[in-house]
Motif scaffolding. Structure first.
Motif, PDB file in Angstrom:
ATOM      1  N   ARG A   1       0.835  -1.214   0.000  1.00 39.15           N
ATOM      2  CA  ARG A   1       0.000   0.000   0.000  1.00 39.15           C
ATOM      3  C   ARG A   1       0.864   1.257   0.000  1.00 39.15           C
ATOM      4  N   ARG A   2       1.848   1.303   0.869  1.00 40.71           N
ATOM      5  CA  ARG A   2       2.703   2.487   0.936  1.00 40.71           C
ATOM      6  C   ARG A   2       3.462   2.703  -0.374  1.00 40.71           C
TER       7      ARG A   2
ATOM      8  N   GLU B   1       0.892   4.065  -2.945  1.00 39.91           N
ATOM      9  CA  GLU B   1       0.467   5.431  -2.659  1.00 39.91           C
ATOM     10  C   GLU B   1       1.563   6.441  -2.959  1.00 39.91           C
ATOM     11  N   ARG B   2       2.808   6.026  -2.815  1.00 37.63           N
ATOM     12  CA  ARG B   2       3.923   6.954  -3.054  1.00 37.63           C
ATOM     13  C   ARG B   2       4.329   7.018  -4.515  1.00 37.63           C
TER      14      ARG B   2
ATOM     15  N   ARG C   1      -8.123   3.526   4.120  1.00 38.55           N
ATOM     16  CA  ARG C   1      -6.955   4.211   3.542  1.00 38.55           C
ATOM     17  C   ARG C   1      -7.065   4.225   2.010  1.00 38.55           C
TER      18      ARG C   1
ATOM     19  N   GLY D   1      -5.070   3.734  -0.431  1.00 43.57           N
ATOM     20  CA  GLY D   1      -4.462   2.634  -1.160  1.00 43.57           C
ATOM     21  C   GLY D   1      -5.298   1.376  -1.164  1.00 43.57           C
TER      22      GLY D   1
END
Length: 468
Positions: free
Chosen positions: A14-15, A18-19, A297, A299
Motif C-alpha cells: 500500500r505504501r 500510494e507513493r 486508507r 491505497g
C-alpha cells in the motif's frame, strides 16, 4: 507467512503504491479474485503475489530470521553482562562489600528504567508505532533494521510502524523484548552473585559519615521484608549494627547478608521483569490477533472496485431464467407530461455524482434519482418511479464492468415505468459493446446506449438534436 507478516506485507504494498503509483497487478488481481472471500482477504492474496514478485515477501522473512538471531545474541550478551555486573559489584574478595553500593549497582539502573516504563507506557497512548516500548526493545529493533540496507527492505520499518501504530501492539511487543532482556541480565547477575558467593569469602559492611546506625537497620529490614517472607535469610538488627563498625566476618552474619542481597536481587529485580515480560507477550499476542487492515486508507479503498466488484457485492437473488425480462412500458399511457430523471447504477465510489456531462450542467427540471448500490435503494427507486413515472429516464452505468443479469434486469424494470429510457456510460469503457448488446436483448433498441455526455444531456432535456 504468519497473519501479522501477511498484513505487514499488505502495508508495504500500500505504501509503495500510494507513493509511486499503482503496480502492474493484473496477475495479482486475478489471483485475489480466484481466492474469493472478503475484501481484506483478497487484498492479502494480492499483496502476497506482488510481494513475491518485488522481493518484499523474502525481505520480511529475512527480517524475521534476523530478528530472532539478534534477539538470541542480545539475550546471551545480557546474561554475560549481568554476570560481569555481579563480578564488578562484589569484587575479588580482597575488600569487604559495601551492601548499599552493592544494591545500587545491581538494581539501581533496573529500578529507574522500570519506573520510567511504568509511568510513560500508560501516558504514551495509541498511535506511537515503533517509538513505544522499552529502550532495550527499541534498540534491538533498530539493529535489526540496520542489518538489511537493501531496497526491498527500505519500507519495512515504516510499514510495520503504520500497521502497529493504531493500537498498543508495538508497545506490548517491544515491552516484552525489553523486559525479557532485562530479565536475562538480572538472571545473569543472580547467577554471578551466587557463583561468587559460593567460591569466595566476602565480608559485608555499610559505611557512612552523616547517617546513624538506625537508618541502616531500618533500610536492611525494609529491603529484606519481602525476600524474608519468601524464605531468604535477613540480617537482624544486631548484625546490621555490627557491620557498620567493621566488616562482618562471622559465618552466620555473612550468610545473612549474602541471602539478603541475593533475595533482593531476585524478588525486586528478576521476578518483576519476568512477570512483565510474560504480561507484555500475552498482550502482544492478543493485540496482533485483533489487527486488521484499515480499508478506509486510499491505497486499499481504490482496490474495492477491482477486487470486489459491485455486482458481486450485491449478489444473485434469483436463479437464472431462460430469457431476460423486457420493459412493457406501462408508463406510456399514464404519463402525459412527466419529468426527466437521472439515476446511477452500481457506480464506483470515486465517480462524482451527478457526473459531468460536458461544458454545461444538466438541464433544469431534471430530478436526481441518486446512486443505486443495494437492494434497498433499488426497491425504493422502483417505488418512486411507479408513483411518479418519468417521461425520460437516463440510467448511468460503468461500462468497465460486465453487464450481468441483475443489472440488465433492473434496467428493464425501471424502463417499464418510463416513457423513454436511455443508458449512458461516462467516458465509455472496455465493455461498452456488451452493454449495448445487453440493452438490445431486453428490448430497449440499438440506440439506447451512448458514451457521449453531450448527447445524453440533450436527450434528457428534450432538446432538438438530442438523439442518443
Amino acid at each position: 507467512m504468519s497473519a501479522l507478516e501477511a498484513r505487514w506485507l499488505a502495508e508495504v504494498v500500500r505504501r509503495r503504491e500510494e507513493r509511486d503509483g499503482p503496480l502492474d497487478d493484473a496477475q495479482a488481481n486475478a489471483a485475489a479474485l480466484a481466492a474469493g472471500g472478503g475484501l481484506a482477504g483478497r487484498i492479502l492474496v494480492r499483496a502476497d503475489v506482488l510481494g513475491a514478485r518485488e522481493g518484499w515477501r523474502d525481505a520480511i522473512l529475512r527480517w524475521g530470521s534476523r530478528a530472532r538471531l539478534m534477539l538470541f545474541a542480545a539475550g546471551l550478551l545480557a546474561l554475560l553482562a549481568g554476570f560481569g555486573a555481579a563480578a564488578g559489584v562484589l569484587g575479588d574478595g580482597s575488600r569487604p562489600v559495601n551492601v548499599v553500593w552493592a544494591v545500587g549497582g545491581l538494581l539501581g539502573v533496573h529500578a529507574v528504567s522500570l519506573v520510567l516504563w511504568l509511568v510513560l507506557t500508560p501516558l504514551a497512548g495509541r498511535g506511537h508505532g515503533l517509538h513505544a516500548g522499552g529502550l532495550l526493545g527499541r534498540g534491538w529493533l533498530k539493529l535489526v533494521a540496520l542489518a538489511d540496507r537493501s531496497a526491498a527492505a527500505a519500507d519495512l520499518p515504516a510499514a510495520l510502524g503504520g500497521l502497529l501504530g493504531r493500537g498498543r501492539a508495538a508497545a506490548w511487543g517491544l515491552g516484552a523484548v525489553s523486559h525479557g532482556l532485562w530479565a536475562l541480565l538480572l538472571a545473569g547477575a543472580a547467577v554471578g552473585v551466587l557463583a561468587l558467593l559460593a567460591t569466595r569469602r566476602y565480608g559485608f559492611v555499610w559505611e557512612t559519615t552523616i547517617l546513624s546506625a538506625e537508618t541502616f537497620v531500618a533500610f536492611a529490614a525494609w529491603f529484606g521484608a519481602l525476600p524474608g517472607a519468601l524464605g531468604f535469610p535477613v540480617p537482624d538488627a544486631a548484625t546490621v549494627a555490627a557491620s557498620g563498625e567493621s566488616a562482618m566476618l562471622e559465618e552466620a552474619g555473612r550468610r545473612a547478608w549474602a541471602g539478603w542481597l541475593l533475595g533482593g536481587l531476585l524478588v525486586y529485580g528478576l521476578l518483576p521483569r519476568v512477570a512483565l515480560a510474560a504480561l507484555c507477550a500475552f498482550a502482544w499476542r492478543r493485540a496482533t490477533a485483533a489487527l486488521a487492515l484499515d480499508l478506509s486508507r486510499p491505497g486499499y479503498a481504490r482496490l474495492r472496485f477491482r477486487l470486489q466488484p459491485a455486482s458481486e457485492r450485491l449478489g444473485v437473488s434469483d436463479p437464472e431464467q431462460p430469457g431476460l425480462p423486457g420493459p412493457r412500458h406501462h408508463a406510456v399511457a399514464a404519463v402525459a407530461d412527466g419529468e426527466a430523471v437521472l439515476l446511477g447504477l452500481e457506480l464506483e465510489e470515486s465517480l462524482p455524482w451527478p457526473p459531468a456531462c460536458g461544458g454545461a450542467g444538466w438541464p433544469a427540471g431534471v430530478r436526481d434519482g441518486g446512486r443505486l448500490d443495494g437492494r434497498a435503494q433499488r426497491q425504493a427507486a422502483l417505488q418512486t418511479l411507479a408513483q411518479h413515472p418519468p417521461r425520460r429516464l437516463l440510467v448511468v452505468v460503468d461500462a468497465r464492468q460486465t453487464p450481468d443479469r441483475g443489472s440488465l434486469g433492473f434496467i428493464a424494470e425501471v424502463a417499464d415505468h418510463a416513457v423513454e429510457t436511455r443508458v449512458w456510460a461516462p467516458h465509455g469503457g472496455a465493455r461498452s459493446a456488451q452493454w449495448a448488446a445487453g440493452l438490445v436483448r431486453i428490448g430497449l433498441g440499438d440506440d439506447a446506449f451512448t458514451a457521449d455526455g453531450g448527447a445524453a444531456r440533450a436527450w434528457l432535456g428534450g432538446e432538438e438534436g438530442g438523439r442518443v
